[in-house]
Design a protein around this motif. Sequence first.
Motif, short mmCIF file in Angstrom:
data_model
loop_
_atom_site.label_atom_id
_atom_site.label_comp_id
_atom_site.label_asym_id
_atom_site.label_seq_id
_atom_site.Cartn_x
_atom_site.Cartn_y
_atom_site.Cartn_z
N THR A 89 10.06 24.63 27.04
CA THR A 89 10.17 24.06 27.13
C THR A 89 8.96 22.59 27.36
O THR A 89 8.86 21.96 28.07
N GLU A 90 8.86 22.59 26.33
CA GLU A 90 7.82 21.58 25.89
C GLU A 90 8.33 20.10 25.57
O GLU A 90 7.82 19.44 27.27
N GLU A 91 9.12 19.27 26.24
CA GLU A 91 9.69 18.40 26.92
C GLU A 91 9.77 18.31 28.08
O GLU A 91 8.82 16.44 28.73
N GLN A 92 10.03 19.03 28.42
CA GLN A 92 9.66 19.20 30.15
C GLN A 92 8.00 18.84 31.23
O GLN A 92 7.78 18.44 31.60
N ILE A 93 7.52 20.00 30.17
CA ILE A 93 5.93 19.61 29.84
C ILE A 93 5.28 18.73 29.52
O ILE A 93 4.77 17.51 30.69
N ASN A 94 5.73 18.28 28.91
CA ASN A 94 5.32 16.89 28.16
C ASN A 94 5.65 15.64 29.20
O ASN A 94 4.17 14.58 29.75
N LYS A 95 6.92 15.74 29.67
CA LYS A 95 6.69 14.51 30.96
C LYS A 95 6.44 14.62 32.41
O LYS A 95 5.52 13.74 32.36
N GLN A 96 5.66 16.10 31.88
CA GLN A 96 5.27 15.82 33.45
C GLN A 96 3.49 15.57 33.26
O GLN A 96 2.80 15.52 34.38
N ILE A 97 3.40 16.27 32.65
CA ILE A 97 1.38 15.48 32.43
C ILE A 97 1.26 14.64 31.84
O ILE A 97 -0.02 14.25 31.39
N ASN A 98 2.06 14.17 31.24
CA ASN A 98 1.55 12.44 31.25
C ASN A 98 2.22 11.33 32.22
O ASN A 98 2.33 10.13 32.00
N ASP A 99 2.99 11.85 32.80
CA ASP A 99 3.72 11.29 34.79
C ASP A 99 2.36 10.92 35.57
O ASP A 99 2.08 11.72 35.53
N LYS A 100 1.73 9.43 35.26
CA LYS A 100 0.39 9.20 36.18
C LYS A 100 1.02 10.53 38.48
O LYS A 100 -0.02 10.42 38.21
N GLU A 101 2.43 9.35 37.98
CA GLU A 101 2.30 10.12 39.53
C GLU A 101 2.31 11.92 39.65
O GLU A 101 1.80 11.95 40.94
N ARG A 102 3.20 12.48 38.67
CA ARG A 102 3.18 13.77 38.89
C ARG A 102 1.74 14.35 38.72
O ARG A 102 0.81 15.26 39.34
#
Length: 150
Positions: A115-128
Amino acid sequence: QAINTNPTVYPEKNISLSAATIGDEIDAIEVYDMIRDIRDPEHPYTLEQLRVVSEDDIVVNDTDDTCFIKILFTPTVSHCSLANLIGLCIRERLARYIVKPCKIDIYVTPGSHDTEEQINKQINDKERIQAALENQYLSEMVESCLQEPE
């Protein structure tokens, strides 16, 4: 229950640098030194020992005008449920060591996680990221992984 019950463990490199200071240029070796001793959340080993991080997967562009850091990390198994936590630990360690403004992008190495796309989105989103650090359980996990080796 452990996700990877028998990880391959590699020897650590013998380097040691101090935290980056205002005005100092940052390079990939310094960034690697900052994150290599982060503890894996599942095993009593460092990210360096498990080859989750390596110098070759860090790109730094630090000039007078801008500072950009890109890090790829490779979970020990493609279904690692702790990959988000590892990314969060890397980001938090860098936030503590790098005092100058830098854009930091952290990604799972392409093809290394289901699930690399989902992880990448989460760990680079300031609010998350902020929400995760406000969660007491996750915050304690991050602190545990970031404890300096004795």
